[in-house]
Motif scaffolding. Structure first.
Motif, PDB file in Angstrom:
ATOM      1  N   ASP A 282      51.254 -42.274  27.974  1.00 47.18           N
ATOM      2  CA  ASP A 282      50.251 -42.655  27.360  1.00 47.18           C
ATOM      3  C   ASP A 282      49.388 -42.346  25.982  1.00 47.18           C
ATOM      4  OD1 ASP A 282      49.127 -41.000  28.478  1.00 47.18           O
ATOM      5  OD2 ASP A 282      47.494 -42.137  29.205  1.00 47.18           O
ATOM      6  N   ILE A 283      50.150 -41.052  25.728  1.00 43.81           N
ATOM      7  CA  ILE A 283      49.503 -40.517  24.474  1.00 43.81           C
ATOM      8  C   ILE A 283      50.901 -40.329  23.538  1.00 43.81           C
ATOM      9  CG2 ILE A 283      49.362 -38.133  25.374  1.00 43.81           C
ATOM     10  CD1 ILE A 283      47.143 -37.505  23.888  1.00 43.81           C
ATOM     11  N   ARG A 284      51.444 -40.462  23.618  1.00 40.36           N
ATOM     12  CA  ARG A 284      52.540 -39.893  23.001  1.00 40.36           C
ATOM     13  C   ARG A 284      53.054 -40.534  21.478  1.00 40.36           C
ATOM     14  NH1 ARG A 284      57.603 -40.687  26.727  1.00 40.36           N
ATOM     15  NH2 ARG A 284      56.641 -38.310  27.646  1.00 40.36           N
ATOM     16  N   SER A 285      52.866 -42.000  21.681  1.00 41.60           N
ATOM     17  CA  SER A 285      52.382 -42.586  20.732  1.00 41.60           C
ATOM     18  C   SER A 285      51.315 -41.824  19.404  1.00 41.60           C
ATOM     19  CB  SER A 285      52.550 -44.201  20.608  1.00 41.60           C
ATOM     20  OG  SER A 285      53.037 -44.862  20.717  1.00 41.60           O
ATOM     21  N   SER A 286      49.863 -41.633  19.432  1.00 40.89           N
ATOM     22  CA  SER A 286      48.851 -41.370  19.332  1.00 40.89           C
ATOM     23  C   SER A 286      49.445 -39.500  18.664  1.00 40.89           C
ATOM     24  CB  SER A 286      47.439 -41.035  19.995  1.00 40.89           C
ATOM     25  OG  SER A 286      47.759 -42.434  20.197  1.00 40.89           O
ATOM     26  N   ALA A 287      50.445 -39.107  19.511  1.00 43.21           N
ATOM     27  CA  ALA A 287      50.272 -37.456  19.360  1.00 43.21           C
ATOM     28  C   ALA A 287      51.726 -38.044  18.302  1.00 43.21           C
ATOM     29  CB  ALA A 287      51.761 -36.872  20.680  1.00 43.21           C
ATOM     30  N   GLN A 288      52.761 -38.089  18.140  1.00 45.06           N
ATOM     31  CA  GLN A 288      53.430 -38.848  16.909  1.00 45.06           C
ATOM     32  C   GLN A 288      52.680 -38.835  15.703  1.00 45.06           C
ATOM     33  OE1 GLN A 288      56.889 -37.623  16.637  1.00 45.06           O
ATOM     34  NE2 GLN A 288      57.372 -37.862  18.790  1.00 45.06           N
ATOM     35  N   GLY A 289      51.361 -39.914  15.846  1.00 46.09           N
ATOM     36  CA  GLY A 289      50.753 -39.958  14.476  1.00 46.09           C
ATOM     37  C   GLY A 289      49.897 -38.638  14.396  1.00 46.09           C
ATOM     38  N   LEU A 290      49.653 -37.804  15.097  1.00 41.74           N
ATOM     39  CA  LEU A 290      48.925 -36.635  15.061  1.00 41.74           C
ATOM     40  C   LEU A 290      50.001 -35.678  14.094  1.00 41.74           C
ATOM     41  CD1 LEU A 290      46.437 -34.924  14.807  1.00 41.74           C
ATOM     42  CD2 LEU A 290      46.659 -34.490  16.903  1.00 41.74           C
ATOM     43  N   PHE A 291      50.392 -36.040  14.719  1.00 49.23           N
ATOM     44  CA  PHE A 291      51.915 -34.245  13.852  1.00 49.23           C
ATOM     45  C   PHE A 291      52.520 -35.518  12.766  1.00 49.23           C
ATOM     46  CE2 PHE A 291      56.659 -33.643  13.160  1.00 49.23           C
ATOM     47  CZ  PHE A 291      56.368 -32.393  13.297  1.00 49.23           C
ATOM     48  N   MET A 292      52.206 -36.834  11.705  1.00 47.76           N
ATOM     49  CA  MET A 292      52.267 -36.600  10.444  1.00 47.76           C
ATOM     50  C   MET A 292      51.014 -36.741  10.119  1.00 47.76           C
ATOM     51  SD  MET A 292      55.681 -38.243  10.636  1.00 47.76           S
ATOM     52  CE  MET A 292      55.198 -38.743   8.961  1.00 47.76           C
ATOM     53  N   LEU A 293      50.444 -36.787  10.588  1.00 50.03           N
ATOM     54  CA  LEU A 293      48.863 -36.496   9.803  1.00 50.03           C
ATOM     55  C   LEU A 293      48.854 -35.239   9.690  1.00 50.03           C
ATOM     56  CD1 LEU A 293      45.765 -37.304   9.114  1.00 50.03           C
ATOM     57  CD2 LEU A 293      45.112 -36.928  11.089  1.00 50.03           C
ATOM     58  N   MET A 294      49.063 -34.376  10.722  1.00 44.40           N
ATOM     59  CA  MET A 294      49.392 -32.924  10.488  1.00 44.40           C
ATOM     60  C   MET A 294      50.726 -32.030   9.117  1.00 44.40           C
ATOM     61  SD  MET A 294      46.221 -31.849  11.828  1.00 44.40           S
ATOM     62  CE  MET A 294      46.811 -30.459  11.901  1.00 44.40           C
ATOM     63  N   THR A 295      51.142 -32.777   8.495  1.00 46.19           N
ATOM     64  CA  THR A 295      52.022 -32.506   8.046  1.00 46.19           C
ATOM     65  C   THR A 295      52.059 -33.296   6.915  1.00 46.19           C
ATOM     66  OG1 THR A 295      54.111 -33.849   9.416  1.00 46.19           O
ATOM     67  CG2 THR A 295      54.396 -32.279  10.067  1.00 46.19           C
ATOM     68  N   ASN A 296      52.544 -34.810   6.856  1.00 49.30           N
ATOM     69  CA  ASN A 296      52.830 -35.000   5.691  1.00 49.30           C
ATOM     70  C   ASN A 296      51.179 -35.509   5.601  1.00 49.30           C
ATOM     71  OD1 ASN A 296      55.523 -35.734   5.169  1.00 49.30           O
ATOM     72  ND2 ASN A 296      55.760 -35.807   7.297  1.00 49.30           N
ATOM     73  N   GLY A 297      50.299 -35.864   5.205  1.00 47.94           N
ATOM     74  CA  GLY A 297      49.163 -35.673   5.170  1.00 47.94           C
ATOM     75  C   GLY A 297      47.998 -34.906   4.878  1.00 47.94           C
ATOM     76  N   VAL A 298      47.600 -33.975   5.868  1.00 47.84           N
ATOM     77  CA  VAL A 298      46.683 -32.522   5.275  1.00 47.84           C
ATOM     78  C   VAL A 298      47.941 -31.992   4.840  1.00 47.84           C
ATOM     79  CG1 VAL A 298      45.590 -31.195   6.290  1.00 47.84           C
ATOM     80  CG2 VAL A 298      44.759 -33.277   7.856  1.00 47.84           C
ATOM     81  N   GLY A 299      48.860 -31.677   5.451  1.00 45.84           N
ATOM     82  CA  GLY A 299      49.869 -29.954   5.379  1.00 45.84           C
ATOM     83  C   GLY A 299      50.202 -30.537   3.717  1.00 45.84           C
ATOM     84  N   ALA A 300      50.910 -31.190   3.395  1.00 44.91           N
ATOM     85  CA  ALA A 300      51.327 -32.250   1.843  1.00 44.91           C
ATOM     86  C   ALA A 300      50.171 -32.210   1.040  1.00 44.91           C
ATOM     87  CB  ALA A 300      52.548 -33.237   2.032  1.00 44.91           C
ATOM     88  N   THR A 301      49.384 -32.059   1.420  1.00 49.47           N
ATOM     89  CA  THR A 301      47.886 -32.951   0.168  1.00 49.47           C
ATOM     90  C   THR A 301      47.457 -31.333  -0.486  1.00 49.47           C
ATOM     91  OG1 THR A 301      47.542 -34.869   0.792  1.00 49.47           O
ATOM     92  CG2 THR A 301      46.134 -33.893  -0.509  1.00 49.47           C
ATOM     93  N   ILE A 302      47.846 -30.900   0.707  1.00 50.17           N
ATOM     94  CA  ILE A 302      47.021 -29.124   0.518  1.00 50.17           C
ATOM     95  C   ILE A 302      47.782 -28.260  -0.353  1.00 50.17           C
ATOM     96  CG2 ILE A 302      46.192 -26.819   1.547  1.00 50.17           C
ATOM     97  CD1 ILE A 302      44.688 -28.404   3.797  1.00 50.17           C
ATOM     98  N   GLY A 303      49.411 -28.797   0.372  1.00 47.69           N
ATOM     99  CA  GLY A 303      50.224 -27.891  -0.874  1.00 47.69           C
ATOM    100  C   GLY A 303      51.200 -28.160  -2.283  1.00 47.69           C
TER     101      GLY A 303
END
Length: 421
Positions: A344-365
């Protein structure tokens, strides 16, 4: 036309749009005298990825068919990309950062949602036709990487790496894809009242996973490793081109055809996907992630040691290592999230993974990398081209040192009780 062939063409065009400028934009911006701002352009991809895919996903789920939203996004992305090119052409070295960055950002804001939308369209079409998405989608998606590579090669061979025509190429491909979406099957919207809430669409429910120590550590390190993701996309091309300031390297294949050299990274990426199931089952998520982290150390370190002449083999090896660095992190991380969360939370968790990597992490990097490169390099006019020259090796060694520190810390801190995947 056979459905799989139609979806292969969709995937090919989708990533060809991106490949036209993603690895060569840094060189063009440097040639405009905007070398100190390259990081801002690449960071914008991460910024808009935080919210635009979710917004367009809501529209596609509730009101407008996915293939139509996909087409409209590509239409606007193409128009704004061509506008970016036209302004760059008119202004030349007098280009104002604020204007070209705004036009580019508008284009990227509409493009980034199309990555998820194109996947959604393909999934719907395959499912509607009674086909197995797990089995039939990966061979279709591979043609996206092929499209990316073909676009890179086209821009290189046509000598568009140093001018605005790479943006024109991307814009034209976007508009072609907009027209092509009219030929795709209709993807119906949800009408049964079971639409996702805004919290579910934006992945907010998944933040509860931070209460679990294992998942909190995993997501934090995902963000830290995500810092590395866009650095070579943004700076590898201007770095290799900078060797043009040295007569002994100016005529080498690498300097003249940096995009083709860099495309070895994408070729490696395609091949390394096939290795993941074996490595995940044999070594587990922690060791696979560690392999990815130390592959980033090699990726950056080889850039710092190599050159386009006698040391070109180090560049080639760095490109080949990229497949391991990128795939073993992104794909294995996604699989770990899938196996470690409830349905029930799997899709949201995938979105969070993308947010942390390609969103926040890549922007800071990208922004941090830009600050480091601005410290150790400077612009220099050579044969009419503005090159970013200076102490590039130190920059790459700093990036390698960061990846090494993350890897060592991850090895000490992350200890999941995992089962074979």
């Amino acid at each position: 036309m056979n459905l799989k062939i139609r979806l292969i063409l969709l995937s090919f065009l989708q990533y060809a749009v991106w490949g036209a400028y993603l690895t060569s934009m840094g060189r063009y911006l440097g040639n405009l005298g905007l070398g100190t701002h390259i990081g801002w352009f690449y960071s914008m991809q991460g910024v808009v990825s935080i919210f635009m895919p979710a917004i367009m996903g809501i529209i596609a789920d509730r009101w407008i068919a996915s293939q139509k939203v996909l087409g409209l996004c590509h239409l606007f992305a193409g128009i704004f990309m061509i506008a970016t090119a036209y302004y760059g052409y008119l202004a030349g070295t007098d280009t104002q950062f604020g204007i070209i960055f705004t036009l580019y950002s508008l284009s990227v804001a509409f493009f980034m949602p199309t990555i998820a939308l194109s996947n959604s369209v393909a999934y719907f079409c395959l499912t509607d036709a009674g086909l197995d998405t797990v089995k039939d989608f990966p061979p279709i998606r591979v043609f996206g990487t092929i499209g990316f590579i073909c676009s890179m090669w086209f821009v290189d061979i046509m000598k568009f790496q140093i001018d605005q025509n790479q943006f024109v190429t991307s814009g034209i491909l976007s508009i072609i894809l907009f027209l092509y979406t009219f030929t795709l099957p209709n993807c119906t919207t949800v009408k049964d009242g079971k639409q996702k809430t805004l919290a579910e669409v934006f992945g907010l429910k998944a933040f509860a996973l931070f209460k679990q120590r294992k998942m909190a550590i995993f997501f934090i390190f995902s963000m830290m490793l995500g810092v590395s993701l866009q650095i070579t996309n943004g700076f590898a091309n201007p770095f290799i081109f900078s060797f043009g300031a040295d007569p002994q390297y100016a005529s080498t294949f690498g300097v003249q055809h940096a995009n083709i050299l860099i495309s070895l990274s994408q070729i490696s990426e395609t091949c390394c996907i096939l290795l993941i199931p074996f490595f995940m089952k044999r070594y587990g998520i922690k060791n696979v992630m560690l392999i990815a982290m130390f592959a980033w150390v090699l990726r950056f370190g080889l850039f710092g040691l190599g050159n386009p002449g006698s040391g070109v083999w180090m560049f080639v090896l760095s490109m080949l290592v990229y497949g391991v660095a990128f795939d073993f992190f992104n794909i294995s991380g996604s699989l770990f999230v899938d196996k470690s969360t409830e349905p029930d939370i799997r899709s949201s968790a995938q979105g969070l993974f993308m947010l942390m990597t390609n969103g926040v992490g890549a922007t800071i990097g990208t922004l941090a990398a830009q600050a480091i490169i601005n410290t150790y390099t400077h612009a220099e006019v050579v044969d009419g081209n503005i090159l970013t020259v200076g102490d590039w090796p130190t920059c790459w060694f700093i990036f390698a040192g960061y990846a090494l520190l993350v890897g060592i810390t991850f090895a000490l801190v992350f200890n999941p009780k995992e089962k074979a995947i």
